[in-house]
Every structure is written in C-alpha cells, then in structure tokens.
Design a protein around this motif. Sequence first.
Motif, PDB file in Angstrom:
ATOM      1  N   ALA A  32      -0.963  51.263 -21.433  1.00 28.12           N
ATOM      2  CA  ALA A  32      -1.221  50.426 -22.595  1.00 28.12           C
ATOM      3  C   ALA A  32       0.035  49.735 -23.094  1.00 28.12           C
ATOM      4  CB  ALA A  32      -1.834  51.264 -23.708  1.00 28.12           C
ATOM      5  N   GLY A  33      -0.140  48.496 -23.578  1.00 29.43           N
ATOM      6  CA  GLY A  33       0.945  47.764 -24.184  1.00 29.43           C
ATOM      7  C   GLY A  33       0.827  47.783 -25.698  1.00 29.43           C
ATOM      8  N   LEU A  34       1.630  46.937 -26.348  1.00 33.79           N
ATOM      9  CA  LEU A  34       1.664  46.908 -27.804  1.00 33.79           C
ATOM     10  C   LEU A  34       0.304  46.497 -28.372  1.00 33.79           C
ATOM     11  CD1 LEU A  34       3.300  47.132 -30.412  1.00 33.79           C
ATOM     12  CD2 LEU A  34       4.039  44.756 -30.064  1.00 33.79           C
ATOM     13  N   ALA A  35      -0.337  45.506 -27.757  1.00 35.84           N
ATOM     14  CA  ALA A  35      -1.641  45.063 -28.255  1.00 35.84           C
ATOM     15  C   ALA A  35      -2.671  46.189 -28.186  1.00 35.84           C
ATOM     16  CB  ALA A  35      -2.116  43.851 -27.454  1.00 35.84           C
ATOM     17  N   ASP A  36      -2.677  46.936 -27.083  1.00 36.79           N
ATOM     18  CA  ASP A  36      -3.610  48.056 -26.946  1.00 36.79           C
ATOM     19  C   ASP A  36      -3.316  49.127 -27.987  1.00 36.79           C
ATOM     20  OD1 ASP A  36      -4.946  47.152 -24.451  1.00 36.79           O
ATOM     21  OD2 ASP A  36      -2.941  47.395 -23.626  1.00 36.79           O
ATOM     22  N   GLN A  37      -2.037  49.345 -28.233  1.00 41.23           N
ATOM     23  CA  GLN A  37      -1.613  50.362 -29.195  1.00 41.23           C
ATOM     24  C   GLN A  37      -2.114  50.020 -30.603  1.00 41.23           C
ATOM     25  OE1 GLN A  37       2.614  50.643 -29.420  1.00 41.23           O
ATOM     26  NE2 GLN A  37       2.634  52.475 -30.685  1.00 41.23           N
ATOM     27  N   ILE A  38      -1.938  48.766 -30.999  1.00 40.82           N
ATOM     28  CA  ILE A  38      -2.374  48.361 -32.337  1.00 40.82           C
ATOM     29  C   ILE A  38      -3.900  48.321 -32.414  1.00 40.82           C
ATOM     30  CG2 ILE A  38      -2.357  46.460 -33.995  1.00 40.82           C
ATOM     31  CD1 ILE A  38       0.513  45.891 -33.112  1.00 40.82           C
ATOM     32  N   HIS A  39      -4.536  47.890 -31.328  1.00 38.48           N
ATOM     33  CA  HIS A  39      -6.005  47.891 -31.307  1.00 38.48           C
ATOM     34  C   HIS A  39      -6.551  49.295 -31.518  1.00 38.48           C
ATOM     35  CE1 HIS A  39     -10.122  47.056 -30.128  1.00 38.48           C
ATOM     36  NE2 HIS A  39     -10.044  48.031 -29.252  1.00 38.48           N
ATOM     37  N   ALA A  40      -5.946  50.281 -30.840  1.00 39.21           N
ATOM     38  CA  ALA A  40      -6.392  51.670 -30.985  1.00 39.21           C
ATOM     39  C   ALA A  40      -6.145  52.176 -32.397  1.00 39.21           C
ATOM     40  CB  ALA A  40      -5.671  52.550 -29.963  1.00 39.21           C
ATOM     41  N   LEU A  41      -5.008  51.810 -32.977  1.00 46.42           N
ATOM     42  CA  LEU A  41      -4.683  52.233 -34.337  1.00 46.42           C
ATOM     43  C   LEU A  41      -5.695  51.654 -35.335  1.00 46.42           C
ATOM     44  CD1 LEU A  41      -2.489  53.847 -35.892  1.00 46.42           C
ATOM     45  CD2 LEU A  41      -1.262  51.700 -36.199  1.00 46.42           C
ATOM     46  N   ALA A  42      -6.045  50.381 -35.153  1.00 43.51           N
ATOM     47  CA  ALA A  42      -7.017  49.740 -36.034  1.00 43.51           C
ATOM     48  C   ALA A  42      -8.403  50.355 -35.854  1.00 43.51           C
ATOM     49  CB  ALA A  42      -7.061  48.240 -35.756  1.00 43.51           C
ATOM     50  N   ARG A  43      -8.797  50.565 -34.614  1.00 38.37           N
ATOM     51  CA  ARG A  43     -10.117  51.145 -34.337  1.00 38.37           C
ATOM     52  C   ARG A  43     -10.246  52.532 -34.941  1.00 38.37           C
ATOM     53  NH1 ARG A  43      -9.943  52.472 -28.643  1.00 38.37           N
ATOM     54  NH2 ARG A  43      -8.931  54.318 -29.509  1.00 38.37           N
ATOM     55  N   GLU A  53      -3.813  38.771 -29.254  1.00 36.52           N
ATOM     56  CA  GLU A  53      -3.390  37.992 -28.087  1.00 36.52           C
ATOM     57  C   GLU A  53      -2.007  37.373 -28.294  1.00 36.52           C
ATOM     58  OE1 GLU A  53      -5.417  35.250 -30.926  1.00 36.52           O
ATOM     59  OE2 GLU A  53      -5.866  37.238 -30.097  1.00 36.52           O
ATOM     60  N   ARG A  54      -1.560  37.275 -29.534  1.00 35.37           N
ATOM     61  CA  ARG A  54      -0.245  36.695 -29.815  1.00 35.37           C
ATOM     62  C   ARG A  54       0.894  37.666 -29.494  1.00 35.37           C
ATOM     63  NH1 ARG A  54      -3.521  34.721 -34.182  1.00 35.37           N
ATOM     64  NH2 ARG A  54      -3.724  32.453 -34.022  1.00 35.37           N
ATOM     65  N   LEU A  55       0.566  38.916 -29.186  1.00 41.77           N
ATOM     66  CA  LEU A  55       1.593  39.904 -28.868  1.00 41.77           C
ATOM     67  C   LEU A  55       2.026  39.826 -27.413  1.00 41.77           C
ATOM     68  CD1 LEU A  55       0.105  42.984 -30.758  1.00 41.77           C
ATOM     69  CD2 LEU A  55       1.876  41.408 -31.544  1.00 41.77           C
ATOM     70  N   GLY A  56       1.311  39.069 -26.604  1.00 47.88           N
ATOM     71  CA  GLY A  56       1.674  38.928 -25.202  1.00 47.88           C
ATOM     72  C   GLY A  56       1.578  40.248 -24.455  1.00 47.88           C
ATOM     73  N   ALA A  57       2.520  40.452 -23.544  1.00 50.53           N
ATOM     74  CA  ALA A  57       2.505  41.653 -22.700  1.00 50.53           C
ATOM     75  C   ALA A  57       3.559  42.658 -23.126  1.00 50.53           C
ATOM     76  CB  ALA A  57       2.701  41.256 -21.243  1.00 50.53           C
ATOM     77  N   GLU A  58       3.885  42.694 -24.404  1.00 50.61           N
ATOM     78  CA  GLU A  58       4.924  43.616 -24.880  1.00 50.61           C
ATOM     79  C   GLU A  58       4.516  45.067 -24.656  1.00 50.61           C
ATOM     80  OE1 GLU A  58       7.393  43.403 -28.116  1.00 50.61           O
ATOM     81  OE2 GLU A  58       6.902  41.345 -28.683  1.00 50.61           O
ATOM     82  N   PRO A  59       5.472  45.928 -24.315  1.00 47.92           N
ATOM     83  CA  PRO A  59       5.148  47.349 -24.130  1.00 47.92           C
ATOM     84  C   PRO A  59       4.906  48.045 -25.467  1.00 47.92           C
ATOM     85  CG  PRO A  59       7.512  47.008 -23.927  1.00 47.92           C
ATOM     86  CD  PRO A  59       6.896  45.635 -24.034  1.00 47.92           C
TER      87      PRO A  59
END
Length: 234
Positions: A32-43, A53-59
Amino acid sequence: MACPHAPWPGIAGPYLLACAIFGLSPASAEAAGLADQIHALARDNGFPAEGLERLGAEPARSAEGTIKDRLQTLLQGYNYILAESRPGNIERLVITGTARSGKPQSSTISTLRIGAHHQVEAILVGPNGVTQTVSVLVDTGASTVVLPTSMITPLGFDAEGLSAGISQTASGQVHTKIGVLPSVTVGPASAENVPVSFIADKRLNGAMLLGMSFLNRFRLTIDDERNEIVLLAK
C-alpha cells in the motif's frame, strides 16, 4: 485494525510493526501507498476522503496520535480541507493539491453560523483597485468565488469582456459570467488572481460564496463546534 499472523515465516516482527505504524490491513501492509493508507484510515473512522488521486504513487508514511494528528502528518506537503463537527470528529477530508515549499502560516478566523454554513467577511479587490467588503458563505462545493451580477460594475469589470459559462446549482444550471479578482482577503489570509463567477442576483437570493478558487490555496479546517475556520497558507 488488528493484524493476524504474518503470512511468511521469519518476518512476523516487521510485518506486525508495519500494521501497527501505518494502520494498514494485512493484505496491503507491504504494497500500500500513501493514498491506500489514508483511504483505510478514512474508511475505518467513517468519513469520506476525496482527492486521493492527487497523492500520486507516494509510499505510506509513519504517523501516530489522534486521527487529526495522523492526517496532518500524512498530508505534509499537501493542501487539504478537513471538516470537523467537533474537535476530533472528522466529517470530511478533501485533498486539493500539492503545497508550495516554504514555512506555512496559519490563520484562525471566527465565523458566523448561518444554518449549516459558516459566514466570514471577505475583502475583494476588483480590476479598478477599489475594495469591497462582503459577507460570504464558506462553500467547498463551489468551484469559484460566486458573486451577484450587480457587483460586476462596482468591482471594475467590463461585463462584455467577461467569459460566459454555465454553473450547476442545487436548483439546476444557471448562466454565469467569469472573471478574475486581483485579490481576495479573509482575516489575515490573502490570495491573488482568484477566479470569480457572477450569477444573476435573483438566483443567489442575497448569498455570496467563498468557493474553491480561494480555498484551495490553503489547507482548510472547518470547526463547527468552535465556529471558526483555520487557513494554513503556503
């Protein structure tokens, strides 16, 4: 979120540590990258997260503390809107883009509640250089600052020189005239060259909106309990 046993022998320690630090589900702890991490936190905490999508591929990043503390750590380097119904109760996260480099400056602005909306005073500067102080509703759903057409001439715009557009409102599509305000100031926070849409007075019913053409220049926190907004500028 609890992690089960590590799926591979010999890496249980690092695997569980990754789950604990990043708050990731076991299946995504490594990939998981940063976007996945924040998505999981929000969920997991029951609020919507927009603009991932604005976070790109950041780890993924390490973050600890309250949900708000973790979001602020994870989103360093980005501008965003964070709406709270009360301290610690996140209702909405919108990531608006990458922040410019430099030391950010924070402005806390008291608001007047108009129903569910927050109203603030804004100082507008038109092409003629004359300032107009108006009361505007903070509206993250509006793409631009929205003003009545009766303000076109007082602000120094040439009505014939404005671009024509269409805006989608709660009551349907409306015709707009689009220009750029040289400056918009709210409290100590200011932005230059702010797009503005002019809509017929009768369609606005006296309301003026502080939309995203101004708000997306900042990291915005809306605090319903304290009746204030916090703008963190670049």
